[in-house]
Design a protein around this motif. Structure first.
Motif, PDB file in Angstrom:
ATOM      1  N   GLY A   1      -5.747   1.535   2.153  1.00  0.00           N
ATOM      2  CA  GLY A   1      -6.988   1.141   1.495  1.00  0.00           C
ATOM      3  C   GLY A   1      -7.002  -0.210   0.828  1.00  0.00           C
ATOM      4  N   SER A   2      -5.920  -0.980   0.921  1.00  0.00           N
ATOM      5  CA  SER A   2      -5.845  -2.228   0.167  1.00  0.00           C
ATOM      6  C   SER A   2      -6.854  -3.270   0.618  1.00  0.00           C
ATOM      7  N   ASP A   3      -7.348  -3.182   1.845  1.00  0.00           N
ATOM      8  CA  ASP A   3      -8.361  -4.117   2.322  1.00  0.00           C
ATOM      9  C   ASP A   3      -9.770  -3.528   2.263  1.00  0.00           C
ATOM     10  N   LEU A   4      -9.900  -2.340   1.686  1.00  0.00           N
ATOM     11  CA  LEU A   4     -11.189  -1.649   1.676  1.00  0.00           C
ATOM     12  C   LEU A   4     -11.813  -1.538   0.300  1.00  0.00           C
ATOM     13  N   THR A   5     -10.987  -1.536  -0.738  1.00  0.00           N
ATOM     14  CA  THR A   5     -11.496  -1.274  -2.080  1.00  0.00           C
ATOM     15  C   THR A   5     -10.535  -1.817  -3.122  1.00  0.00           C
ATOM     16  N   ALA A   6     -11.050  -2.023  -4.306  1.00  0.00           N
ATOM     17  CA  ALA A   6     -10.201  -2.432  -5.424  1.00  0.00           C
ATOM     18  C   ALA A   6      -9.353  -1.275  -5.941  1.00  0.00           C
ATOM     19  N   TYR A   7      -9.607  -0.063  -5.428  1.00  0.00           N
ATOM     20  CA  TYR A   7      -8.929   1.139  -5.917  1.00  0.00           C
ATOM     21  C   TYR A   7      -8.296   1.892  -4.739  1.00  0.00           C
ATOM     22  N   PRO A   8      -7.233   1.327  -4.147  1.00  0.00           N
ATOM     23  CA  PRO A   8      -6.630   1.936  -2.943  1.00  0.00           C
ATOM     24  C   PRO A   8      -5.653   3.060  -3.280  1.00  0.00           C
ATOM     25  N   PHE A   9      -6.154   4.082  -3.957  1.00  0.00           N
ATOM     26  CA  PHE A   9      -5.321   5.217  -4.346  1.00  0.00           C
ATOM     27  C   PHE A   9      -6.240   6.384  -4.677  1.00  0.00           C
ATOM     28  N   VAL A  10      -5.653   7.548  -4.830  1.00  0.00           N
ATOM     29  CA  VAL A  10      -6.347   8.688  -5.420  1.00  0.00           C
ATOM     30  C   VAL A  10      -5.878   8.780  -6.861  1.00  0.00           C
ATOM     31  N   LEU A  11      -6.820   8.899  -7.786  1.00  0.00           N
ATOM     32  CA  LEU A  11      -6.482   8.977  -9.203  1.00  0.00           C
ATOM     33  C   LEU A  11      -6.500  10.437  -9.633  1.00  0.00           C
ATOM     34  N   THR A  12      -5.403  10.912 -10.206  1.00  0.00           N
ATOM     35  CA  THR A  12      -5.424  12.242 -10.804  1.00  0.00           C
ATOM     36  C   THR A  12      -5.778  12.098 -12.279  1.00  0.00           C
ATOM     37  N   TYR A  13      -6.793  12.835 -12.656  1.00  0.00           N
ATOM     38  CA  TYR A  13      -7.307  12.755 -14.028  1.00  0.00           C
ATOM     39  C   TYR A  13      -7.985  14.093 -14.312  1.00  0.00           C
ATOM     40  N   PRO A  14      -7.355  14.974 -15.070  1.00  0.00           N
ATOM     41  CA  PRO A  14      -7.903  16.312 -15.278  1.00  0.00           C
ATOM     42  C   PRO A  14      -9.354  16.272 -15.771  1.00  0.00           C
ATOM     43  N   GLN A  15     -10.154  17.184 -15.263  1.00  0.00           N
ATOM     44  CA  GLN A  15     -11.583  17.159 -15.570  1.00  0.00           C
ATOM     45  C   GLN A  15     -11.853  17.263 -17.062  1.00  0.00           C
TER      46      GLN A  15
END
Length: 505
Positions: free
Chosen positions: A90-104
């Motif tokens: 995803g590095s060429d697709l978005t500024a956020y090339p990862f999945v973020l885990t963040y409890p709801q």
């Protein structure tokens, strides 16, 4: 009178309140619970959600509070079979090339704090009893924390009140679908990291499924798995010690402590109508599906942002009521596709029987490992999971094509120098992008209509992203392309607005 009464104070309702308030719309948000939940299941914040959060100056705070997961490891029968690295994809697709885990529950608290900073407080232990659509407004009957009843008038009503939505039940819209036979558990645990710290793990064993998601500091993680055999019949009484530990053992996962544990069933349903008169359904009130891919909470947030700018335009008299019909057109189609996609994956991942076990634990991991070596496969998988592939090509608000970018596309992300073309405007609103040189007549038209024009120097990267040189792209407030015009013609922009009755600036 309120502009919008929001029923439900989960992430969907909170984001709707933030986006509406950010556009000068007066909101009231109520919730039945005394506060954010303490045992949340939703963990993933996808790249598209973070892109939309940039427009509220919220993305960096969420990333800082969450845990970027750089890769997911796939295990089968105790063997490591594949590693899917998001940054490569995803590095060429978005500024956020990862999945973020963040409890709801953590996520909700951050949204509540941000909402309070702009003067809006969630009214807790306040319940919607009923409402009436009065043609030009909605009258709602509320039960207050002290048990008394109160009438509330609002121009519109947003049902963000979950899968058992009071708003949906009163509207009488269907909620077709079903319930999976499997029972799931979720445990908040502390465990020694597996391999590289911070990476996620999926274990596929005979009929058993386990997802390990790290978050926060040190050894904190969430374990999500299936409850097997006859134990599923007594799910409400189960403890962590009662569920199968086969997959945990095959991973060598040493669970040191369990902070809390709960079980739940998974449903797959989509309501017949997302809008009826002055009432709207969003998030789990409109659609529920399996947790495959971490899509649920993100989809509800996207519902909220899609509806928010349209409600703001209608409230301010800058668009006709018909604009609000596009909410159902755009979001219901995506919800149905998402339910079908996650249903197929979920059924595959949890199917029983020797043949299914062989395919899931032997053939699929080998195929995934080989396929992920191809850049096109990596990119496709990331686009699907991150929701950056979502488009509205069939929307009445989408028109034209310039380069390979069409009306309804998410604005392709391009980095140039120290910035990128997703830099948010100071305020949420429409804008025009042009990659190349803007003609004087286009500049004059945008100035006359108080419409921001971003003229960005042409580079080969823009061609690679699909843009047409010197073409004009009219962007909606949610950064989807409304009109793509290769001629960059003011007349085309004017006609687009006139046909739809829109006032943009």
């Amino acid at each position: 009178m309120q502009d919008v009464l929001i029923v439900g104070a989960g992430p969907t309702g909170l984001v709707l309140a933030l986006w509406l308030t950010g556009q000068g719309v007066k909101v009231r948000i109520i919730g039945r619970s005394a506060g954010p939940g303490e045992t949340s299941r939703a963990m993933a914040v996808q790249a598209r959600t973070l892109e939309l959060y940039r427009q509220l100056d919220l993305a960096e705070a969420v990333v800082a509070a969450g845990h970027p997961v750089p890769a997911i490891n796939l295990w089968a029968r105790g063997r490591h079979r594949a590693r899917i690295a998001f940054r490569n994809a995803g590095s060429d697709l978005t500024a956020y090339p990862f999945v973020l885990t963040y409890p709801q529950d953590h996520h909700e608290r951050l949204l509540i704090e941000r909402l309070a900073s702009v003067g809006v407080t969630v009214e807790r232990r306040t319940e919607l009893l009923s409402f009436e659509d009065e043609a030009d407004h909605v009258t709602a009957r509320l039960r207050m924390p002290d048990g008394t009843e109160q009438r509330c008038e609002a121009r519109y009503l947003a049902g963000c009140d979950g899968a058992r939505s009071t708003v949906r039940h009163q509207l009488g819209t269907g909620f077709d679908g079903g319930t999976y036979r499997q029972v799931f558990y979720v445990a908040d645990a502390e465990a020694a990291p597996l391999g590289d710290p911070g990476e996620a793990h999926v274990a596929l064993d005979r009929g058993d499924l386990l997802l390990v998601l790290p978050y926060g500091e040190g050894r904190q993680c969430r374990l999500i798995g299936t409850v097997q055999d006859e134990r599923a019949e007594h799910a409400e009484t189960l403890r962590f010690e009662d569920v199968s530990h086969e997959s945990m053992a095959s991973l060598g996962l040493g669970v040191e402590a369990v902070n809390w544990f709960s079980t739940y069933r998974v449903h797959h349903r989509v309501t017949d109508h997302f809008r009826q008169g002055r009432a709207f359904l969003l998030g789990d009130a409109a659609h529920v599906h399996s947790p495959a891919g971490g899509q649920g909470m993100n989809t509800g947030i996207s519902d909220a942002i899609n509806l928010a700018w349209k409600l703001a335009a209608a409230v301010k008299g800058r668009a006709p009521d018909s604009l609000l019909d596009s909410y159902e057109v755009e979001r219901q189609g995506f919800a149905r596709t998402l339910v079908d996609t996650t249903d197929r994956f979920f059924t595959f991942a949890t199917a029983g029987g020797s043949v299914a076990d062989f395919v899931r634990t032997r053939l699929f991991p080998s195929f995934a490992s080989v396929a992920y070596e191809f850049g096109s496969v990596r990119e496709f998988m990331f686009r699907v999971v991150s929701q950056t592939m979502l488009h509205y090509h069939d929307s009445p608000l989408s028109e034209g094509r310039a380069g390979t970018v069409k009306g309804g596309d998410r604005l392709p992300w391009v980095r140039s120098g120290g910035s990128d073309n997703h830099d948010p405007l100071p305020a949420i609103g429409w804008q025009v992008h042009l990659y190349g040189t803007a003609r004087a007549e286009l500049r004059r038209w945008c100035e006359q209509h108080r419409l921001p024009l971003r003229s960005i120097a042409w580079t080969p990267a823009h061609r690679e992203a699909g843009f047409g040189q010197d073409a004009a792209y009219l962007l909606r407030p949610d950064s989807y392309v409304a009109l793509a015009d290769p001629e960059a013609s003011p007349a085309a922009l004017a006609q687009y607005c006139d046909v739809r009755g829109l006032v943009l600036g």
